[in-house]
Design a protein around this motif. Structure first.
Motif, mmCIF file in Angstrom:
data_model
loop_
_atom_site.group_PDB
_atom_site.id
_atom_site.type_symbol
_atom_site.label_atom_id
_atom_site.label_comp_id
_atom_site.label_asym_id
_atom_site.label_seq_id
_atom_site.Cartn_x
_atom_site.Cartn_y
_atom_site.Cartn_z
ATOM 1 N N TYR A 11 -11.367 -27.995 3.172
ATOM 2 C CA TYR A 11 -11.937 -29.095 2.380
ATOM 3 C C TYR A 11 -11.815 -28.835 0.880
ATOM 4 N N SER A 12 -10.963 -27.885 0.519
ATOM 5 C CA SER A 12 -10.846 -27.534 -0.905
ATOM 6 C C SER A 12 -9.756 -28.349 -1.588
ATOM 7 N N PHE A 13 -9.179 -29.299 -0.859
ATOM 8 C CA PHE A 13 -8.063 -30.085 -1.412
ATOM 9 C C PHE A 13 -8.039 -31.438 -0.714
ATOM 10 N N ASP A 14 -7.181 -32.336 -1.215
ATOM 11 C CA ASP A 14 -6.912 -33.560 -0.468
ATOM 12 C C ASP A 14 -5.406 -33.822 -0.515
ATOM 13 N N ALA A 15 -4.986 -35.079 -0.436
ATOM 14 C CA ALA A 15 -3.548 -35.344 -0.326
ATOM 15 C C ALA A 15 -2.833 -35.321 -1.682
ATOM 16 N N THR A 16 -3.569 -35.030 -2.761
ATOM 17 C CA THR A 16 -2.980 -35.081 -4.088
ATOM 18 C C THR A 16 -2.245 -33.780 -4.418
ATOM 19 N N ALA A 17 -1.018 -33.908 -4.922
ATOM 20 C CA ALA A 17 -0.238 -32.719 -5.269
ATOM 21 C C ALA A 17 -0.662 -32.185 -6.635
ATOM 22 N N ASP A 18 -0.366 -30.921 -6.868
ATOM 23 C CA ASP A 18 -0.446 -30.347 -8.203
ATOM 24 C C ASP A 18 -1.843 -30.408 -8.819
ATOM 25 N N LEU A 19 -2.860 -30.069 -8.039
ATOM 26 C CA LEU A 19 -4.225 -30.034 -8.579
ATOM 27 C C LEU A 19 -4.853 -28.681 -8.235
ATOM 28 N N PRO A 20 -5.804 -28.227 -9.050
ATOM 29 C CA PRO A 20 -6.517 -27.004 -8.659
ATOM 30 C C PRO A 20 -7.340 -27.249 -7.394
ATOM 31 N N GLU A 21 -7.491 -26.193 -6.583
ATOM 32 C CA GLU A 21 -8.322 -26.301 -5.381
ATOM 33 C C GLU A 21 -9.664 -25.663 -5.678
ATOM 34 N N HIS A 22 -10.673 -26.089 -4.953
ATOM 35 C CA HIS A 22 -11.981 -25.475 -5.138
ATOM 36 C C HIS A 22 -12.754 -25.487 -3.832
ATOM 37 N N LEU A 23 -13.334 -24.347 -3.474
ATOM 38 C CA LEU A 23 -14.114 -24.268 -2.244
ATOM 39 C C LEU A 23 -15.469 -24.946 -2.423
ATOM 40 N N PRO A 24 -15.867 -25.791 -1.489
ATOM 41 C CA PRO A 24 -17.254 -26.273 -1.520
ATOM 42 C C PRO A 24 -18.170 -25.174 -0.992
ATOM 43 N N ASP A 25 -19.484 -25.339 -1.214
ATOM 44 C CA ASP A 25 -20.433 -24.372 -0.648
ATOM 45 C C ASP A 25 -20.731 -24.697 0.804
ATOM 46 N N LEU A 26 -20.710 -25.976 1.122
ATOM 47 C CA LEU A 26 -20.928 -26.369 2.504
ATOM 48 C C LEU A 26 -20.395 -27.771 2.755
ATOM 49 N N LEU A 27 -20.256 -28.058 4.040
ATOM 50 C CA LEU A 27 -19.790 -29.369 4.483
ATOM 51 C C LEU A 27 -20.888 -29.956 5.353
ATOM 52 N N VAL A 28 -21.247 -31.211 5.103
ATOM 53 C CA VAL A 28 -22.217 -31.869 5.991
ATOM 54 C C VAL A 28 -21.570 -33.081 6.640
ATOM 55 N N THR A 29 -21.960 -33.340 7.878
ATOM 56 C CA THR A 29 -21.411 -34.481 8.619
ATOM 57 C C THR A 29 -22.561 -35.334 9.150
ATOM 58 N N PRO A 30 -23.229 -36.081 8.256
ATOM 59 C CA PRO A 30 -24.376 -36.889 8.675
ATOM 60 C C PRO A 30 -23.960 -37.998 9.642
ATOM 61 N N MET A 31 -24.912 -38.432 10.472
ATOM 62 C CA MET A 31 -24.629 -39.451 11.475
ATOM 63 C C MET A 31 -25.306 -40.789 11.153
ATOM 64 N N THR A 32 -26.262 -40.779 10.227
ATOM 65 C CA THR A 32 -26.994 -42.016 9.910
ATOM 66 C C THR A 32 -27.190 -42.122 8.401
ATOM 67 N N VAL A 33 -27.531 -43.341 7.963
ATOM 68 C CA VAL A 33 -27.792 -43.551 6.538
ATOM 69 C C VAL A 33 -29.000 -42.727 6.091
ATOM 70 N N GLU A 34 -29.999 -42.582 6.976
ATOM 71 C CA GLU A 34 -31.173 -41.792 6.611
ATOM 72 C C GLU A 34 -30.778 -40.338 6.365
ATOM 73 N N GLN A 35 -29.875 -39.837 7.190
ATOM 74 C CA GLN A 35 -29.409 -38.459 6.995
ATOM 75 C C GLN A 35 -28.642 -38.325 5.682
ATOM 76 N N VAL A 36 -27.849 -39.355 5.341
ATOM 77 C CA VAL A 36 -27.141 -39.315 4.058
ATOM 78 C C VAL A 36 -28.167 -39.238 2.929
ATOM 79 N N ALA A 37 -29.225 -40.049 3.035
ATOM 80 C CA ALA A 37 -30.264 -40.050 1.996
ATOM 81 C C ALA A 37 -30.924 -38.673 1.887
ATOM 82 N N GLU A 38 -31.132 -38.031 3.040
ATOM 83 C CA GLU A 38 -31.720 -36.689 3.029
ATOM 84 C C GLU A 38 -30.802 -35.681 2.328
#
Lengths: 420, 465
Positions: free
Chosen positions: B29-56
């Protein structure tokens, strides 16, 4: 040891990934998990990180390089990257650095030693009443955890292996040609009827068949999991067994075994003195039964009898994308009178078996299978035809679990039935 | 220790399986489809299932001062999902339900993780289409394409994503949930917040539900393929077709470099002696399609082009195969593919194509240009190797010049990919300092702490002069 099974050898393939993410569209594993580490783009990024020294071997990393090896990503990649080569190199590196999970080590030991596998599977046949309980579908479900998921329905092992039940040489008077038949493990131990069908088709087409008794596992389960040193030894042994034979072709009845003979041995033994050339010759001689029966020694269409069934066809990944045998099985099915053939919407989508993957990731494997089962149900077919015994095991497990009451035939069995 | 505390808090809210922290996963998750950009590690990845979880998640982000980067399939071409400052990547992929298809109001209501192609497959039996069709539609999510305001091949006649978004549910930077717009064709209630969030690139809020407009699928279509001996006549044909009151669904151009590459790769019989080819498709009701196609052929022939009409679906597929092969074929030539989307008014297409050729020559680079000629949206594609530093220097200077050229012709930096990280430094060239300040005021009104997708589009406070 061939040094090509290293990430540095696939550096250019890695550099060619433009990270478009198109592989997400067809990766069955990613479509279940939604995690980037499941799909080719993520795995290639991990391989790159290993090369750059940003990440070291960990068991978690080794797990991230696991997948179905179904080649769907290869077929989708706009850059034409041979993605499987990257995965296989990464798996080889993982095995060399820290080993593979215990189950795979066990498999590797068993497959390397034919006597052990033979004995083990025969003992299993004797002990099956102890270890398995009958399932209403006619298959068996495990009583104890055997490294198999307890929910899984496995076919009964054949009490007598295919090779035990056959003469080593089946000659046809006035034969037009002579072939060697590499049976593969699943045909030998689980589906001997497929083996008998292959022999029947060949002999009815005027082809003599040699079934070398000493043949053993093709090494694909090892090569696909990165156990390259053992795979190489096994490749040498197969070359010793098969390249000296006075035959016009080596016939296989499994896409994965076929790939070993047509591709993997050549790669494993590239540059090996005394073996590289033989591996290439053997590769050129190897032919899947559907390809052979349709193109090389065509069966006599006059002999075909009507089969009244509705069937559909599931294309095994390693037969279709692996060996490019895509049209021949369909031609055979269309030639058999009486068959009502209804194609799947996605015949080329992986069934989820993927050999040991279904042992180590049963839930994901089964969820992938569910897409296939839905596709099959949509055709209203009574039976599924396919060219791979591992796919067959997977489909039969699904049919038993869901109580669908459908049957699975190898393409060779269907053809042999019509030739009866 | 705040990262550890955040992980603990988020796991208690989302469940362990929806909070991912292994480095082996985060690298992906440190990159996407864009070429020639610096990469950076996130601290964590979350995969919420509801809008309430997104709000949390957003509330936790506020508490622990961690930036949040919304992400769909990560197929954007602006660096829009790269977690440049560490923090939390918020994946929308587990919110992937089509909530409603409403054939009476011609709308669909979807969660952000729905794949564009899945929506189109689902509405096809109703005889409806959702027109925005970016090249990544088989993989890109609705949430991502609304946030980036994706375009596509049919932009000329059918417009872009913003023309189809009618309503949004958004989680704001403070964790509040707000809804704007709805299913009505007419809606002038207050500021047009739907349009503000569409194309906001995840910098103003997290989109959690989308209402889109659907249209009846065109009954029929006709596809034509034209070759030109020079760029000028190709360009003149484009403008004359429009002037003749014909708006094709697509009008795609390929230059000679692209054609040669496609031909080398696929041998489909492209006329590599030509300077340009146009692929034109008109669609609609049969009578109109026939008349419009005749006009297109007449205009092209009058301008010296050679035009051919696809006789059936098979021939149409072959013509489209050539267009679809453009990017793959170019991408195979060198390891790194820099795909730009500088856009000019369509009357300047020829001028822009010539300018790009000129820039390629001056910096000794291979640039293949193809794209959506009908709406002035070109894709100059630079083929290079990011490992070659000297060449990359030339690439960067060439890209600067391409943007300068587009702006000098009254064009824009980006027709459909967005600003993100990749074009942020060019923003003042088009907006001026005052314009950029307006963006900052909007950003700070909605996200004063710069928690949402920092480092994208709007410069952060400390980056200002």
């Amino acid at each position: 040891m061939n040094h090509d099974f290293d990430l540095s050898a696939v550096e250019e393939e890695i550099a060619n990934c433009m990270r478009c993410g198109n592989c997400q569209a067809t990766c069955p594993y990613y479509q279940e998990t939604g995690f980037e580490s499941s799909v080719a783009r993520g795995k290639i990024a991990l391989a790159k990180s290993v090369l750059q020294g940003k990440i070291k071997y960990t068991p978690t990393l080794a797990e991230r390089f696991e997948c179905l090896t179904c080649y769907a990503c290869n077929a989708t990649c706009p850059c034409g990257i041979q993605i499987d080569k990257i995965f296989l190199a990464a798996r080889a590196v993982m095995v060399r650095n820290g080993g593979s999970p215990a189950f795979k080590k066990l498999m590797a030991a068993a497959l390397k030693n034919q006597g052990l596998l033979d004995l083990g599977l025969k003992t299993a046949t004797l002990a099956k009443g102890l270890l398995f309980q009958p399932h209403p579908s006619g298959g068996l479900s495990p009583r104890f955890p055997l490294g198999l998921d307890l929910r899984r329905v496995v076919p009964s092992l054949s009490p007598k292996t295919f090779r035990d039940g056959m003469r080593e040489s089946v000659t046809v008077p006035g034969a037009k040609s002579k072939v060697a038949f590499f049976t593969g493990c699943l045909v030998n131990y689980v589906y001997p009827s497929t083996g008998r069908a292959v022999v029947e088709i060949l002999t009815k087409s005027g082809v003599s068949v040699l079934i070398p008794w000493k043949q053993h596992c093709c090494a694909a389960p090892l090569a696909l999991n990165g156990v390259m040193d053992v795979a190489e030894q096994m490749a040498r042994s197969q070359i010793d067994l098969f390249s000296g034979l006075d035959v016009d072709a080596v016939v296989v009845a499994c896409g994965t075994c076929g790939e070993s003979f047509k591709k993997k041995y050549v790669e494993l033994l590239d540059g090996a003195p005394g073996y590289a050339g033989k591996a290439r010759e053997l590769a050129a001689k190897t032919c899947d039964i559907a390809d052979f029966a349709w193109n090389v020694a065509p069966f006599n269409r006059q002999l075909l009898k009507e089969l009244a069934m509705r069937v559909t066809y599931h294309e095994p990944c390693h037969l279709g994308r692996g060996l490019g045998v895509t049209k021949e099985p369909l031609e055979i099915i269309r030639t058999i009178p009486g068959l009502d053939f209804v194609p799947l919407r996605e015949p080329e989508r992986c069934c989820g078996n993927a050999g040991s993957f279904s042992f180590t990731h049963y839930d994901i494997s089964y969820n992938i299978l569910k897409h296939k089962l839905a596709d099959i149900s949509g055709t209203g077919a009574d039976a599924v035809v396919t060219g791979c015994s591992a796919c067959r095991m997977q489909l039969e497990d699904g049919f038993a679990q869901e109580g669908l009451g459908k049957r699975v035939f190898h393409t060779a069995e269907l053809l042999a039935m019509s030739l009866k | 220790m705040s990262v550890q505390e955040a992980i603990y808090t988020l796991r208690s809210v989302l469940g362990k399986e929806n909070v991912i922290t292994a480095k082996e996963d985060l690298i992906c998750y440190s990159f996407d489809a864009t070429a020639d950009l610096p990469e950076h590690l996130p601290d964590l990845l979350v995969t919420p299932m509801t809008v309430e979880q997104v709000a949390e998640v957003i509330k936790a982000a506020n508490r622990y001062k961690m930036p949040v980067y919304p992400r769909g399939s990560g197929t954007n071409l602006s660096g829009g999902t790269v977690p440049v400052r560490g923090g939390i990547v918020l994946s929308s992929l587990k919110m992937n339900k089509i909530l409603e298809i409403d054939p009476d109001n011609l709308t669909a209501t979807v969660q952000p993780g729905v794949i564009i192609q899945t929506l189109n497959n689902t509405i096809a039996p109703h005889g409806l289409i959702y027109p925005p069709d970016p090249g990544s539609m088989a993989t890109a999510t609705m949430g991502g394409s609304v946030a980036e305001c994706s375009g596509g091949l049919r932009g000329l006649k059918y417009g872009v994503t913003r023309d189809y978004v009618m309503g949004l549910e958004v989680v704001l930077a403070n964790g509040d949930i707000a809804r704007f717009g709805g299913k009505t064709v007419k809606n002038v209630t207050a500021y047009d917040m739907v349009r503000l969030f569409t194309g906001s690139e995840g910098t103003l809020g997290i989109i959690t539900e989308i209402i889109v407009r659907l249209i009846p699928a065109p009954e029929t279509r006709e596809t034509m393929f034209a070759t030109f001996a020079d760029l000028t006549t190709a360009g003149r044909s484009i403008t004359e077709i429009i002037r003749s009151k014909v708006i094709p669904a697509t009008m795609e151009i390929m230059d000679r470099v692209t054609m040669e590459t496609v031909e080398n790769h696929a041998q489909i019989g492209l006329p590599t002696e030509s300077e340009a080819i146009l692929l034109v498709e008109v669609d609609g009701i049969p009578e109109v399609v026939r008349r419009e196609a005749a006009t297109v052929r007449e205009v092209i022939t009058r301008n010296g082009g050679v035009v051919k009409t696809a006789a059936g679906d098979h021939e149409r597929d072959q013509l489209w195969a050539a267009r679809r092969a453009a990017l793959p074929a170019l991408a195979r030539k060198r390891p790194t593919t820099i795909l730009e989307d500088a856009t000019v008014p369509r009357s300047k297409i020829t001028e822009m194509l010539l300018a790009i050729q000129n820039i390629g020559r001056r910096y000794n680079l291979t640039i293949g240009t193809f794209g959506h000629a009908g709406d002035g949206n070109l894709h100059p594609t630079i083929l290079t190797d990011s490992r070659d530093q000297e060449e990359m220097e030339r690439v960067h200077r060439a890209v600067d010049e391409i943007f300068k050229a587009a702006l000098s012709m009254g064009g824009t930096l980006t027709g459909e990919h967005g600003i993100g990280m990749a074009k942020a430094r060019y923003l003042p060239w088009e907006y001026g300092e005052k314009g950029v300040q307006v963006l900052q005021k909007i950003k700070e009104a909605l996200d004063p702490e710069y928690l949402l997708n920092p480092g994208k589009m709007v410069p952060c406070r400390e980056e200002r002069k």
